[in-house]
Motif scaffolding. Structure first.
Motif, PDB file in Angstrom:
ATOM      1  N   ARG A  19     -27.704  16.587  15.773  1.00 53.65           N
ATOM      2  CA  ARG A  19     -27.034  15.845  16.834  1.00 53.65           C
ATOM      3  C   ARG A  19     -26.915  16.750  18.051  1.00 53.65           C
ATOM      4  N   LEU A  20     -27.057  16.178  19.229  1.00 46.72           N
ATOM      5  CA  LEU A  20     -26.918  16.914  20.466  1.00 46.72           C
ATOM      6  C   LEU A  20     -25.496  16.769  20.991  1.00 46.72           C
ATOM      7  N   ILE A  21     -24.886  17.881  21.367  1.00 48.24           N
ATOM      8  CA  ILE A  21     -23.518  17.876  21.878  1.00 48.24           C
ATOM      9  C   ILE A  21     -23.555  18.064  23.394  1.00 48.24           C
ATOM     10  N   ASP A  22     -22.907  17.162  24.109  1.00 49.24           N
ATOM     11  CA  ASP A  22     -22.749  17.276  25.555  1.00 49.24           C
ATOM     12  C   ASP A  22     -21.403  17.947  25.807  1.00 49.24           C
ATOM     13  N   THR A  23     -21.419  19.216  26.143  1.00 50.52           N
ATOM     14  CA  THR A  23     -20.169  19.961  26.287  1.00 50.52           C
ATOM     15  C   THR A  23     -19.442  19.666  27.589  1.00 50.52           C
ATOM     16  N   SER A  24     -19.993  18.773  28.428  1.00 51.09           N
ATOM     17  CA  SER A  24     -19.253  18.350  29.617  1.00 51.09           C
ATOM     18  C   SER A  24     -18.336  17.165  29.314  1.00 51.09           C
ATOM     19  N   ALA A  25     -18.410  16.639  28.104  1.00 46.08           N
ATOM     20  CA  ALA A  25     -17.560  15.521  27.672  1.00 46.08           C
ATOM     21  C   ALA A  25     -16.599  16.003  26.585  1.00 46.08           C
ATOM     22  N   TRP A  26     -15.594  15.200  26.300  1.00 46.29           N
ATOM     23  CA  TRP A  26     -14.716  15.462  25.170  1.00 46.29           C
ATOM     24  C   TRP A  26     -15.494  15.237  23.876  1.00 46.29           C
ATOM     25  N   LEU A  27     -15.206  16.039  22.864  1.00 43.71           N
ATOM     26  CA  LEU A  27     -15.811  15.871  21.544  1.00 43.71           C
ATOM     27  C   LEU A  27     -14.709  15.611  20.529  1.00 43.71           C
ATOM     28  N   VAL A  28     -14.820  14.509  19.794  1.00 46.68           N
ATOM     29  CA  VAL A  28     -13.835  14.134  18.778  1.00 46.68           C
ATOM     30  C   VAL A  28     -14.540  14.085  17.428  1.00 46.68           C
ATOM     31  N   LEU A  29     -14.062  14.877  16.481  1.00 49.01           N
ATOM     32  CA  LEU A  29     -14.648  14.928  15.144  1.00 49.01           C
ATOM     33  C   LEU A  29     -13.634  14.406  14.136  1.00 49.01           C
ATOM     34  N   TRP A  30     -14.038  13.354  13.424  1.00 48.58           N
ATOM     35  CA  TRP A  30     -13.157  12.689  12.474  1.00 48.58           C
ATOM     36  C   TRP A  30     -13.343  13.261  11.067  1.00 48.58           C
ATOM     37  N   GLN A  31     -12.283  13.155  10.266  1.00 47.64           N
ATOM     38  CA  GLN A  31     -12.287  13.612   8.870  1.00 47.64           C
ATOM     39  C   GLN A  31     -12.722  15.074   8.781  1.00 47.64           C
ATOM     40  N   VAL A  32     -12.177  15.875   9.693  1.00 47.96           N
ATOM     41  CA  VAL A  32     -12.561  17.282   9.731  1.00 47.96           C
ATOM     42  C   VAL A  32     -12.094  18.022   8.483  1.00 47.96           C
ATOM     43  N   GLY A  33     -11.067  17.516   7.814  1.00 53.45           N
ATOM     44  CA  GLY A  33     -10.598  18.140   6.579  1.00 53.45           C
ATOM     45  C   GLY A  33     -11.564  17.993   5.426  1.00 53.45           C
ATOM     46  N   LEU A  34     -12.583  17.134   5.593  1.00 53.52           N
ATOM     47  CA  LEU A  34     -13.608  16.935   4.565  1.00 53.52           C
ATOM     48  C   LEU A  34     -14.954  17.521   4.991  1.00 53.52           C
ATOM     49  N   ALA A  35     -14.981  18.225   6.109  1.00 57.65           N
ATOM     50  CA  ALA A  35     -16.234  18.722   6.656  1.00 57.65           C
ATOM     51  C   ALA A  35     -16.973  19.600   5.650  1.00 57.65           C
ATOM     52  N   GLY A  36     -18.254  19.313   5.473  1.00 56.30           N
ATOM     53  CA  GLY A  36     -19.098  20.111   4.591  1.00 56.30           C
ATOM     54  C   GLY A  36     -19.182  19.625   3.165  1.00 56.30           C
ATOM     55  N   ASP A  37     -18.345  18.654   2.783  1.00 58.09           N
ATOM     56  CA  ASP A  37     -18.368  18.148   1.400  1.00 58.09           C
ATOM     57  C   ASP A  37     -19.451  17.086   1.246  1.00 58.09           C
ATOM     58  N   ARG A  38     -20.284  17.256   0.238  1.00 60.34           N
ATOM     59  CA  ARG A  38     -21.349  16.287  -0.043  1.00 60.34           C
ATOM     60  C   ARG A  38     -21.069  15.438  -1.278  1.00 60.34           C
ATOM     61  N   THR A  39     -19.978  15.718  -1.999  1.00 56.94           N
ATOM     62  CA  THR A  39     -19.717  15.026  -3.264  1.00 56.94           C
ATOM     63  C   THR A  39     -19.006  13.688  -3.061  1.00 56.94           C
ATOM     64  N   TYR A  40     -18.292  13.520  -1.948  1.00 59.06           N
ATOM     65  CA  TYR A  40     -17.467  12.329  -1.710  1.00 59.06           C
ATOM     66  C   TYR A  40     -16.458  12.119  -2.831  1.00 59.06           C
ATOM     67  N   ALA A  41     -16.033  13.225  -3.442  1.00 61.83           N
ATOM     68  CA  ALA A  41     -15.122  13.106  -4.578  1.00 61.83           C
ATOM     69  C   ALA A  41     -13.878  13.975  -4.424  1.00 61.83           C
ATOM     70  N   VAL A  42     -13.715  14.658  -3.289  1.00 67.19           N
ATOM     71  CA  VAL A  42     -12.556  15.522  -3.084  1.00 67.19           C
ATOM     72  C   VAL A  42     -11.756  15.011  -1.896  1.00 67.19           C
ATOM     73  N   ARG A  43     -10.521  15.454  -1.807  1.00 65.50           N
ATOM     74  CA  ARG A  43      -9.665  15.064  -0.702  1.00 65.50           C
ATOM     75  C   ARG A  43      -9.630  16.126   0.400  1.00 65.50           C
ATOM     76  N   GLU A  44     -10.089  17.334   0.094  1.00 65.46           N
ATOM     77  CA  GLU A  44     -10.165  18.392   1.099  1.00 65.46           C
ATOM     78  C   GLU A  44     -11.356  19.283   0.783  1.00 65.46           C
ATOM     79  N   SER A  45     -12.106  19.656   1.804  1.00 62.51           N
ATOM     80  CA  SER A  45     -13.209  20.586   1.592  1.00 62.51           C
ATOM     81  C   SER A  45     -12.664  22.016   1.597  1.00 62.51           C
ATOM     82  N   SER A  46     -13.516  22.953   1.222  1.00 65.55           N
ATOM     83  CA  SER A  46     -13.093  24.343   1.134  1.00 65.55           C
ATOM     84  C   SER A  46     -13.163  25.014   2.501  1.00 65.55           C
TER      85      SER A  46
END
Length: 273
Positions: free
Chosen positions: A162-189
């Motif tokens: 994905r391309l990020i335009d750093t002249s705009a605001w960036l909002v990332l959702w579910q950041v507490g799950l970032a990096g998890d591929r299992t879809y089975a945890v409530r928080e990533s490491s």
């Protein structure tokens, strides 16, 4: 004089409605009408107090939270939720699904259930609610029409190009799950979140402000707005409902129009909706 024909029984339908983010304060009259008039209401609200309040709106309300289980992939739970909503519909009932925030924002089940219901010939509607994004704009004082605002699911930004335009605001959702591929945890490491930090450091300096945001869910509560350097994000206290907001890192760059300076395109006085 003949007797009048008996009224037709109400037709089965599905209504997926939004409860909003704040207990009791964000429910629209239309959403309340769908909930109070349903034969059965299925409630999916992660906040226990919001769920208890929603369950009390209709004596035939039940919770969908019991379908979640630690270690069980969320996709399995979502499929079971869809089937639960459709089962009542196929049995001839007026079914309502009550979902936290907006039923169409980071909520897979309402979209799938409404599409499946319509494909089977039933009436189905989605009734909007106040989402976490709406609260975020108000609490952080962000106008998405000012310099622009991009929204991504945190893991999607990490796993895809994905391309990020750093002249705009960036909002990332579910950041507490970032990096998890299992879809089975409530928080990533912390190690998984560090991968997200390293991805963001390609476009932002380590000291760039990173805002951790969580909307208030009670009228007496306050939103969580915590600012820290981007480089320290992996060690922050993050939850499934935490949202990461990065302010612009550079100004807008004018695009010359036939060698002339372009007119200002920011319509701050024109409402968009």
């Amino acid at each position: 004089m003949t007797d009048a024909a008996p009224p037709s029984p109400p037709r089965p339908h599905l209504a997926c409605v939004g409860l909003g983010m704040m207990l009791g304060a964000h429910l629209t009259p239309r959403a309340r009408g769908w909930l109070e008039g349903a034969d059965v209401v299925w409630v999916a609200a992660s906040d226990p107090l919001v769920e208890a309040w929603a369950l009390a709106l209709n004596p035939n309300s039940r919770s969908l939270q019991g379908l979640y289980a630690e270690g069980r992939p969320r996709q399995h739970t979502y499929r079971e939720m869809v089937e639960t909503l459709l089962a009542g519909l196929r049995a001839g009932r007026r079914v309502a699904g009550a979902f936290y925030g907006h039923p169409g924002v980071f909520a897979q089940v309402p979209h799938v259930a409404v599409a499946r219901a319509r494909a089977e010939g039933f009436e189905a509607v989605m009734e909007p609610g106040i989402s976490a994004a709406d609260c975020l704009y108000a609490d952080l004082g962000i106008d998405p029409g000012h310099v622009g605002c991009a929204h991504y699911e945190a893991s999607q930004l990490l796993f895809y190009r994905r391309l990020i335009d750093t002249s705009a605001w960036l909002v990332l959702w579910q950041v507490g799950l970032a990096g998890d591929r299992t879809y089975a945890v409530r928080e990533s490491s912390a190690a998984q979140r560090q991968q997200l930090v390293e991805r963001l450091l390609r476009d932002y300096p380590p000291e760039h402000p990173a805002i951790v945001y969580e909307a208030a869910t009670l009228p007496v509560g306050r939103p969580r707005i915590e600012t820290l350097p981007l480089a320290g994000l992996a060690g922050a206290r993050l939850h499934m409902h935490s949202t990461l907001v990065l302010p612009p890192a550079r100004p807008l760059e004018p695009e010359p129009l036939h060698g002339a300076e372009p007119a200002v395109s920011i319509r701050s006085a024109t409402p968009a909706g």
